[in-house]
Every structure is written in structure tokens, then in C-alpha cells.
Design an enzyme around this catalytic site. Sequence first.
Site: not given
Length: 275
Positions: A24, A26
Site C-alpha cells: 500500500d 499512504d
Amino acid sequence: MTQAASVYPPLEDRLIKETICLFDVDGTLTPARRSATPQMLQLLSALRHKCAIGYVGGSDLIKQQEQLGTPAINVSSLFDFCFAENGLTAFRLGQPLASANFIGWLGEDKYKQLVNFCLRYISEIDCPVKRGTFIEFREADLNIRNGMINISPIGRNTTIQERNDFNKYDNEHKIREKFIAALKDKFGHFGLTFSIGGQISFDVFPTGWDKTYCLQHLEHEKEVSGVNYKTIHFFGDKTHKGGNDYEIYEDSRTIGHAVDNPEETMKMLTEIFDI
């Protein structure tokens, strides 16, 4: 820009065979909507010599370029696989793969119903501040994402401090959770999934177009290079149910690693891969 990939071994010759690490963005590789540190990029580069690496994020490629790339270096040269918008916009070794489109799937009439409802709902939300860009799409030079829409009760045109303040307010008042509940009640028959991610917004996309969508590109790799990715590590911070990392974290095809911040990601990578 894609020439940087040539300094790494071909995918079939990586030291750790049939293995890829997916991240991922953020909260995992970078602080929310901020840039990756030089230390993180150096660690990822070292890891790339051992196994394939890629990222999968809900945001569009432009935002991921801002966070992971530089004005001189294209983000698609820093990873073997780049999956923007959950893989609906995808790159392999710097080259684009096939993409999909949200409005084409949903239809203009249903899309307008959804947008009109969201704008009315947002107008009645009481939160500390409101800024601009409450609904975001991304396609070409328009604010249209290919595979999803992103909805922010506060608006995406916020400062870092405003994002932090809203995140704390939302944790207490559940603004996004209540918004999603209203959308499910109104549009449950549309076949949509609503997924909270980041600090200020949530994504809306066709059911099945979550982050697991990107795995089909990895499954196709055996037909391209002969590499069959039997081990897929996924690192993410929103791995709870309702978070936008949940589906891929729980998927039987991946080994999920939950992290709280980029520093924890770096610590795990160092320990697991001895880098």
C-alpha cells in the site's frame, strides 16, 4: 524513465524465486499524502535485487508519482509493478497494461444519481472545515479516476494540518462510516463497494474492483515471463474490515502484514528479507 529497471535482474532471475512484495502507499510506504523518504526508497531498491516489488494504491498515478517518484524519475521505473487505482491503471516494468473504467461499467444515469446524492449529503455534514474537490475521478486531463470515485466529506484541497484535524474528528464522530451507511442504504442494488482509506476520504468502486483486482496481473505474469508468483507478501495499514487494504490482506493468495507506519514497514522488511 523506464531504463532504471535494467539495473535489476530480470524477474525470472531474482534471488528469491516466485516471490513479490506488494505495498500500500499512504501509511505504509509514505506518511499520508507525503513523499517517501530516501531511506525507504533505498531499502526498496535493495529489496528489488532480491525479489520483485510493486505497489497497489487507490489513488491515481499522478498522486503516486508525487509521493514515490521525483521530477526526474518516473515512479514506474522504481517498481516492477505499479498498480494505481487498485490495478485498474497498471504498469509492468514501465509499460502500461490494460485498464478499466468506472463510468463505462456503471452507466451515466446511475453515476449522476450517485453524485447528486453525495453532494446533497455533503452539504448537510457539520465538520470543522470544508474545502474543495469533494468528489474526485481521474481520466486523462479530467478529474476522473478510471476505476473508482473518491469522496471526501471535507474536500481534498486541504492542508496537512486540516487532514490531521479531520482524521481525529472523524475517529470520534464517524463521519465517513455514517456516510457509507447512507450510501449502502440508498444504492445497495448498484453492486458497489465503499472502502475507507487515508485520512479524509473513502473510495467507491464496483464490487470486486478492490485491491485484489491487481492480483490478476500477477497471475498473468507466468504467461509473459514464465514467473509464477506463488508467494505474494502484502504490506498495508488499513487492514481492518472496511479499510481499503482489508480484502487483499485477507485474500488466500497473499501473506498479509499489517503495519502502522512506514517505519514499521522498513523494520519488517529488514527482518524478513535480511536487508
